[in-house]
Write a protein that holds these residues in place. Sequence first.
Motif, PDB file in Angstrom:
ATOM      1  N   ALA A   5      68.101  98.977 -61.661  1.00  0.00           N
ATOM      2  CA  ALA A   5      67.710  97.694 -62.242  1.00  0.00           C
ATOM      3  C   ALA A   5      68.920  97.012 -62.889  1.00  0.00           C
ATOM      4  CB  ALA A   5      66.585  97.911 -63.245  1.00  0.00           C
ATOM      5  N   LYS A   6      68.704  95.786 -63.331  1.00  0.00           N
ATOM      6  CA  LYS A   6      69.786  94.948 -63.871  1.00  0.00           C
ATOM      7  C   LYS A   6      70.459  95.628 -65.065  1.00  0.00           C
ATOM      8  CE  LYS A   6      70.596  90.130 -65.127  1.00  0.00           C
ATOM      9  NZ  LYS A   6      71.361  90.337 -66.321  1.00  0.00           N
ATOM     10  N   ALA A   7      71.776  95.688 -64.972  1.00  0.00           N
ATOM     11  CA  ALA A   7      72.564  96.362 -66.007  1.00  0.00           C
ATOM     12  C   ALA A   7      73.382  95.353 -66.808  1.00  0.00           C
ATOM     13  CB  ALA A   7      73.501  97.386 -65.367  1.00  0.00           C
ATOM     14  N   ALA A   8      73.675  95.750 -68.029  1.00  0.00           N
ATOM     15  CA  ALA A   8      74.528  94.943 -68.898  1.00  0.00           C
ATOM     16  C   ALA A   8      75.972  95.052 -68.418  1.00  0.00           C
ATOM     17  CB  ALA A   8      74.414  95.454 -70.334  1.00  0.00           C
ATOM     18  N   TRP A   9      76.764  94.059 -68.755  1.00  0.00           N
ATOM     19  CA  TRP A   9      78.193  94.134 -68.464  1.00  0.00           C
ATOM     20  C   TRP A   9      78.810  95.213 -69.331  1.00  0.00           C
ATOM     21  CZ3 TRP A   9      79.739  91.952 -64.239  1.00  0.00           C
ATOM     22  CH2 TRP A   9      79.079  90.826 -63.771  1.00  0.00           C
ATOM     23  N   ALA A  10      79.881  95.788 -68.865  1.00  0.00           N
ATOM     24  CA  ALA A  10      80.573  96.821 -69.638  1.00  0.00           C
ATOM     25  C   ALA A  10      81.127  96.212 -70.920  1.00  0.00           C
ATOM     26  CB  ALA A  10      81.702  97.436 -68.817  1.00  0.00           C
ATOM     27  N   LEU A  11      80.989  96.941 -71.987  1.00  0.00           N
ATOM     28  CA  LEU A  11      81.576  96.530 -73.255  1.00  0.00           C
ATOM     29  C   LEU A  11      83.068  96.841 -73.220  1.00  0.00           C
ATOM     30  CD1 LEU A  11      78.813  97.990 -75.595  1.00  0.00           C
ATOM     31  CD2 LEU A  11      79.131  95.586 -74.942  1.00  0.00           C
ATOM     32  N   PRO A  12      83.871  96.195 -74.059  1.00  0.00           N
ATOM     33  CA  PRO A  12      85.301  96.520 -74.067  1.00  0.00           C
ATOM     34  C   PRO A  12      85.512  98.017 -74.260  1.00  0.00           C
ATOM     35  CG  PRO A  12      84.869  94.586 -75.428  1.00  0.00           C
ATOM     36  CD  PRO A  12      83.527  95.146 -75.016  1.00  0.00           C
TER      37      PRO A  12
ATOM     38  N   ASP B 214      67.965  94.348 -71.244  1.00  0.00           N
ATOM     39  CA  ASP B 214      66.531  94.226 -71.547  1.00  0.00           C
ATOM     40  C   ASP B 214      65.721  93.876 -70.303  1.00  0.00           C
ATOM     41  OD1 ASP B 214      67.046  94.845 -74.179  1.00  0.00           O
ATOM     42  OD2 ASP B 214      66.983  92.762 -74.884  1.00  0.00           O
ATOM     43  N   THR B 215      66.253  92.969 -69.479  1.00  0.00           N
ATOM     44  CA  THR B 215      65.565  92.602 -68.242  1.00  0.00           C
ATOM     45  C   THR B 215      65.488  93.806 -67.318  1.00  0.00           C
ATOM     46  OG1 THR B 215      66.302  90.307 -68.412  1.00  0.00           O
ATOM     47  CG2 THR B 215      65.621  91.064 -66.233  1.00  0.00           C
TER      48      THR B 215
ATOM     49  N   GLY C 244      70.049  89.049 -50.496  1.00  0.00           N
ATOM     50  CA  GLY C 244      70.661  90.338 -50.786  1.00  0.00           C
ATOM     51  C   GLY C 244      69.669  91.231 -51.512  1.00  0.00           C
ATOM     52  N   TYR C 245      70.056  92.477 -51.707  1.00  0.00           N
ATOM     53  CA  TYR C 245      69.182  93.492 -52.312  1.00  0.00           C
ATOM     54  C   TYR C 245      69.231  93.330 -53.829  1.00  0.00           C
ATOM     55  CZ  TYR C 245      66.804  98.005 -51.621  1.00  0.00           C
ATOM     56  OH  TYR C 245      65.886  99.011 -51.521  1.00  0.00           O
ATOM     57  N   PRO C 246      68.181  92.804 -54.443  1.00  0.00           N
ATOM     58  CA  PRO C 246      68.246  92.529 -55.880  1.00  0.00           C
ATOM     59  C   PRO C 246      68.175  93.798 -56.732  1.00  0.00           C
ATOM     60  CG  PRO C 246      66.098  91.888 -55.002  1.00  0.00           C
ATOM     61  CD  PRO C 246      66.926  92.363 -53.840  1.00  0.00           C
ATOM     62  N   PRO C 247      68.726  93.751 -57.930  1.00  0.00           N
ATOM     63  CA  PRO C 247      68.613  94.886 -58.839  1.00  0.00           C
ATOM     64  C   PRO C 247      67.147  95.225 -59.091  1.00  0.00           C
ATOM     65  CG  PRO C 247      70.180  93.287 -59.695  1.00  0.00           C
ATOM     66  CD  PRO C 247      69.497  92.649 -58.518  1.00  0.00           C
ATOM     67  N   GLY C 248      66.845  96.513 -59.078  1.00  0.00           N
ATOM     68  CA  GLY C 248      65.500  96.974 -59.373  1.00  0.00           C
ATOM     69  C   GLY C 248      64.530  96.939 -58.207  1.00  0.00           C
ATOM     70  N   ALA C 249      64.963  96.454 -57.043  1.00  0.00           N
ATOM     71  CA  ALA C 249      64.063  96.366 -55.890  1.00  0.00           C
ATOM     72  C   ALA C 249      63.939  97.719 -55.197  1.00  0.00           C
ATOM     73  CB  ALA C 249      64.551  95.315 -54.907  1.00  0.00           C
ATOM     74  N   LEU C 250      62.754  97.936 -54.615  1.00  0.00           N
ATOM     75  CA  LEU C 250      62.444  99.180 -53.929  1.00  0.00           C
ATOM     76  C   LEU C 250      61.972  98.880 -52.514  1.00  0.00           C
ATOM     77  CD1 LEU C 250      61.833 102.297 -53.982  1.00  0.00           C
ATOM     78  CD2 LEU C 250      59.543 101.678 -54.778  1.00  0.00           C
ATOM     79  N   ALA C 251      62.666  99.462 -51.534  1.00  0.00           N
ATOM     80  CA  ALA C 251      62.244  99.374 -50.131  1.00  0.00           C
ATOM     81  C   ALA C 251      61.582 100.691 -49.770  1.00  0.00           C
ATOM     82  CB  ALA C 251      63.440  99.128 -49.225  1.00  0.00           C
ATOM     83  N   VAL C 252      60.433 100.602 -49.105  1.00  0.00           N
ATOM     84  CA  VAL C 252      59.716 101.781 -48.635  1.00  0.00           C
ATOM     85  C   VAL C 252      59.794 101.755 -47.111  1.00  0.00           C
ATOM     86  CG1 VAL C 252      57.548 103.053 -48.648  1.00  0.00           C
ATOM     87  CG2 VAL C 252      58.175 101.624 -50.623  1.00  0.00           C
ATOM     88  N   ILE C 253      60.431 102.779 -46.546  1.00  0.00           N
ATOM     89  CA  ILE C 253      60.732 102.801 -45.118  1.00  0.00           C
ATOM     90  C   ILE C 253      60.140 104.061 -44.499  1.00  0.00           C
ATOM     91  CG2 ILE C 253      62.580 102.790 -43.401  1.00  0.00           C
ATOM     92  CD1 ILE C 253      64.322 101.676 -45.894  1.00  0.00           C
ATOM     93  N   ASP C 254      59.378 103.872 -43.435  1.00  0.00           N
ATOM     94  CA  ASP C 254      58.799 104.999 -42.709  1.00  0.00           C
ATOM     95  C   ASP C 254      59.567 105.241 -41.421  1.00  0.00           C
ATOM     96  OD1 ASP C 254      56.885 105.460 -44.631  1.00  0.00           O
ATOM     97  OD2 ASP C 254      55.273 104.446 -43.563  1.00  0.00           O
ATOM     98  N   PHE C 255      59.699 106.526 -41.073  1.00  0.00           N
ATOM     99  CA  PHE C 255      60.416 106.945 -39.872  1.00  0.00           C
ATOM    100  C   PHE C 255      59.483 107.731 -38.967  1.00  0.00           C
ATOM    101  CE2 PHE C 255      63.627 106.519 -43.142  1.00  0.00           C
ATOM    102  CZ  PHE C 255      64.690 105.919 -42.488  1.00  0.00           C
TER     103      PHE C 255
END
Length: 176
Positions: free
Chosen positions: A17-24, A35-36, A140-151
């Motif tokens: 999921a969406k991550a914060a930017w690195a702190l110094p 938080d998001t 594009g593949y957004p943060p926190g997204a889940l793809a369910v793929i069957d084979f």
Amino acid sequence: MPAAVAAVFRLYLLRHAKAAWALPGQKDFDRTLDDTGFADAEIVAGMAADGGMRPDLVLCSTALRCRQTADAFRRAMTEDLDIRYVDELYAGGASVYRNVIGSQDSGLSALMVVGHNPVIEEILREILSEEAAIEAAPAGYPPGALAVIDFDMRPSADMLPPGTLTAWLDPDSHGR
């Protein structure tokens, strides 16, 4: 009417999921969800649990933001969800992800991989047709997204066969 053929193997591809930017002075590896990201991980985990989507095993990058994303699934599904941390998923390329997916025990029927872009998206495009991947994730593949793929056949360490996207869970489609 013939009965539907059950999938031989199911893969859950989860981008952290969406991550914060690195702190110094903070390493990329130690970035936390913002938080998001925390809210999105809980939303997608809840949607997956409500839909009966439960992997037999979760392989997760050791990066903090991936571990935090996987923890949301543990809370939503069950405390005994088998989560294993794999260092190579942090900086590994598509070949590492292919190997991790394809080298699992043949008794495993459903695997979740929690990792990073651009590799998660690259694996999705490899498994699906380019067209199907773009249809699922046009921006594009957004943060926190889940793809369910069957084979219909099991992946192997050197080859991911074509798969069918059976579900796409995107926190942005949930409507906050």
